[in-house]
Design a protein around this motif. Structure first.
Motif, short mmCIF file in Angstrom:
data_model
loop_
_atom_site.label_atom_id
_atom_site.label_comp_id
_atom_site.label_asym_id
_atom_site.label_seq_id
_atom_site.Cartn_x
_atom_site.Cartn_y
_atom_site.Cartn_z
N GLY A 157 7.44 1.44 -2.86
CA GLY A 157 7.73 0.17 -3.49
C GLY A 157 6.39 -0.83 -3.68
O GLY A 157 6.11 -1.60 -4.59
N PHE A 158 5.60 -0.70 -2.76
CA PHE A 158 4.35 -1.59 -2.67
C PHE A 158 3.31 -0.93 -4.00
O PHE A 158 2.92 -1.73 -4.46
CB PHE A 158 3.62 -1.52 -1.52
CG PHE A 158 2.28 -1.91 -1.35
CD1 PHE A 158 1.92 -3.39 -1.41
CD2 PHE A 158 1.15 -1.14 -1.47
CE1 PHE A 158 0.70 -3.76 -1.11
CE2 PHE A 158 -0.28 -1.86 -1.42
CZ PHE A 158 -0.33 -3.03 -1.26
N LEU A 159 3.32 0.26 -3.91
CA LEU A 159 2.48 0.85 -4.83
C LEU A 159 2.16 0.47 -6.27
O LEU A 159 1.60 -0.09 -7.05
CB LEU A 159 2.28 2.25 -4.95
CG LEU A 159 1.43 2.99 -3.80
CD1 LEU A 159 1.27 4.33 -3.45
CD2 LEU A 159 -0.17 2.50 -3.82
N LYS A 160 3.70 0.22 -6.90
CA LYS A 160 3.94 -0.06 -8.44
C LYS A 160 3.60 -1.52 -8.38
O LYS A 160 2.69 -1.73 -9.37
CB LYS A 160 5.47 0.14 -8.51
CG LYS A 160 5.93 -0.05 -9.66
CD LYS A 160 7.27 0.02 -10.11
CE LYS A 160 7.70 -0.37 -11.46
NZ LYS A 160 9.19 -0.80 -11.77
N VAL A 161 3.90 -2.44 -7.32
CA VAL A 161 3.56 -3.79 -7.61
C VAL A 161 2.16 -4.00 -7.55
O VAL A 161 1.54 -4.80 -8.12
CB VAL A 161 4.36 -4.72 -6.47
CG1 VAL A 161 4.09 -6.29 -6.32
CG2 VAL A 161 5.99 -4.43 -6.65
#
Ligand code: NDP
Length: 446
Positions: A432-436
């Motif tokens: 979830g974090f990497l995309k954001v």
């Protein structure tokens, strides 16, 4: 956590947000699992992505005055936390409950950023609500509250800016009142809220989506461990929107659900929960779960909702509220043979409970992945509104199923890539974090 940069950041978060335990709990869990990312990705550290990620873009707090049926004026406090818009308009529900405060809304908004990213749909994260509880209020009182709430909120939201939805205490009735007032104030019929009624732009299968999605995710998690729902004894806490449709889908997938609860107590029915009766009590009569035994005297009702975790089961699906399973309850679940926990509610397990799951090698499906089906289907509702068309129940359900399979695959892959196979909590946070984070870096220091 050993990474000095993240340790320092967490300290600053604790100082800056003192008195907000739920928010600090959520940030601590996420930063701890992002340690291998910070170790590998100096470019994200240099771009200040971690610092920006834990600070909401905007926090709106406002007065909500309304008049009850006797003419007495009440004042509640309204919130909208617009946490992160790197990958799309802010998106997240409105919680109406007496215990709502800034800490709870911020933790929910923070989790929502990661959850929305996992759905692969273009949605940023936000959350809102008020310390108003619709329970025990008349329809007219709820309407006056919702209209007053929207009188302020409307200037901060919009179909391409911020799209609120339901959550605890905010169901179809409340969304209808909120939507009506937004339309009246702006003279625009747009997809500004999701969870709408079907006649005015709602999506089929949205009501079922979080509970169904939870079971689709759990099915994948069980399959990866060579298990399935068939013949399993399942406990579902809560008896609201998420719980009811989790019970329905788990039963359809072959499980026997033996217990449900509300904030007063829990029911235990060894023959399997009679869901039609629960729906009648909760969705139609807005009654207490204690009345279940009127029709099923062979079942039992016990005061105190935490006791539900003492019932032996194979799979537990907490679908009520945050921190409803503490370390002690988790230990009881493990001792009684429960081998899988998947979260329908947001952050229902305390950090101590999560430690127990890992120590006992239980399968653990964290909320931001396992309950993302609701917001994913809200995303599908936004698409249908923008295209001005509506898909059939089966079309939406099929897309939801595919999205939940994709979320599980992403969590599994990220956990493996970062050296923590089977740790879906870390996998969900990292994926979830990497995309954001990539989007934030690309957009510069904003
Ligand atoms: P509802 O208001 O429909 O239902 C909440 C249920 O939980 C009610 O049965 C309520 O009982 C019960 N409950 C509340 N507090 C407690 C407690 N302390 N102990 C036991 N039971 C309790 O809300 P939802 O079903 O929509 O939401 C449930 C959870 O799922 C929340 O954490 C929410 O954030 C999360 N969620 C919801 C989504 C959605 O699409 N609706 C999407 C993703 C997450 P009572 O009637 O007594 O209040």
């Amino acid at each position: 956590m050993k990474n000095a940069y993240l340790c320092d950041l967490l300290e600053r978060v604790k100082q800056r947000n003192a008195g907000e335990p739920e928010f600090i709990q959520a940030v601590t869990e996420v930063l701890e699992t992002l340690e291998p990312v910070a170790d590998r990705r100096q470019d994200l550290v240099d771009a200040g992505v971690f610092e920006r990620f834990v600070e909401p873009e905007r926090q709106i707090i406002f007065r909500v005055p309304w008049m009850d049926d006797k003419g007495t004026v009440h004042v509640n406090r309204g919130y909208r936390i617009q946490f992160n818009s790197a990958i799309g308009p802010y998106k997240g529900g409105l919680r109406l409950r007496d215990n709502v405060n800034l800490s709870i809304i911020k933790f929910l908004g923070f989790e929502q950023v990661l959850k929305n990213s996992l759905t692969t749909l273009p949605m940023g994260g936000g959350k809102g609500g008020s310390d108003f509880d619709p329970k025990g209020k008349s329809d007219a009182e709820v309407m006056r509250f919702c209209q007053s709430f929207m009188n302020e909120l409307y200037r901060h939201i919009g179909a391409d800016c911020d799209v609120p939805a339901g959550d605890i205490g905010t169901g179809a009735r409340e969304i209808g009142f909120l939507f009506g007032q937004y339309k009246r104030l702006t003279n625009q019929f747009t997809g500004v809220l999701t969870g709408k009624g079907i006649p005015y732009g709602g999506s089929l299968a949205r009501t079922q989506a979080t509970g169904f999605g939870l079971c689709y995710f759990t099915k994948e998690m069980l399959a990866a461990a060579g298990e399935s729902f068939a013949g399993q004894r399942v406990i579902v806490s809560g008896s609201g929107n998420v719980a009811i449709y989790a019970v329905q889908k788990a039963t359809e997938l072959g499980a026997k659900v033996i217990a449900m609860s509300d904030s007063n107590g829990y029911i235990y029915d060894e023959n399997g929960i009679d869901l039609n009766w629960v729906k009648q009590l909760k969705e139609v009569e807005r009654a207490r779960i204690s009345r279940y035994t009127e029709k099923h005297p062979e079942a039992s009702y016990t005061e105190g909702s935490r006791g539900i975790w003492s019932i032996p089961c194979d799979i537990a699906l907490p679908c009520a509220t945050q921190n409803e399973i503490d370390g002690e309850s988790a230990a009881l679940l493990a001792k009684n043979g429960c081998y899988a926990v998947a979260e329908g509610a947001n952050m229902p397990s305390t950090p101590e409970a999560i430690e127990v799951y890992f120590a006992n090698k239980m399968l653990y499906g964290p909320a931001k992945a396992a309950n993302a089906g609701g917001v994913a289907t809200s995303g599908l509702e936004m698409s249908q509104n923008s295209m001005r068309l509506s898909w059939s129940f089966d079309e939406v359900d099929e897309k939801l199923h595919g999205i939940m399979q994709g979320i599980f695959a992403a969590c599994k892959a990220a956990a493996e890539e970062y050296g923590m196979p089977g740790n879906y909590m870390a996998g969900a946070n990292i994926a979830g974090f990497l995309k954001v984070a990539e989007a934030m870096k690309a957009q510069g220091c904003v």
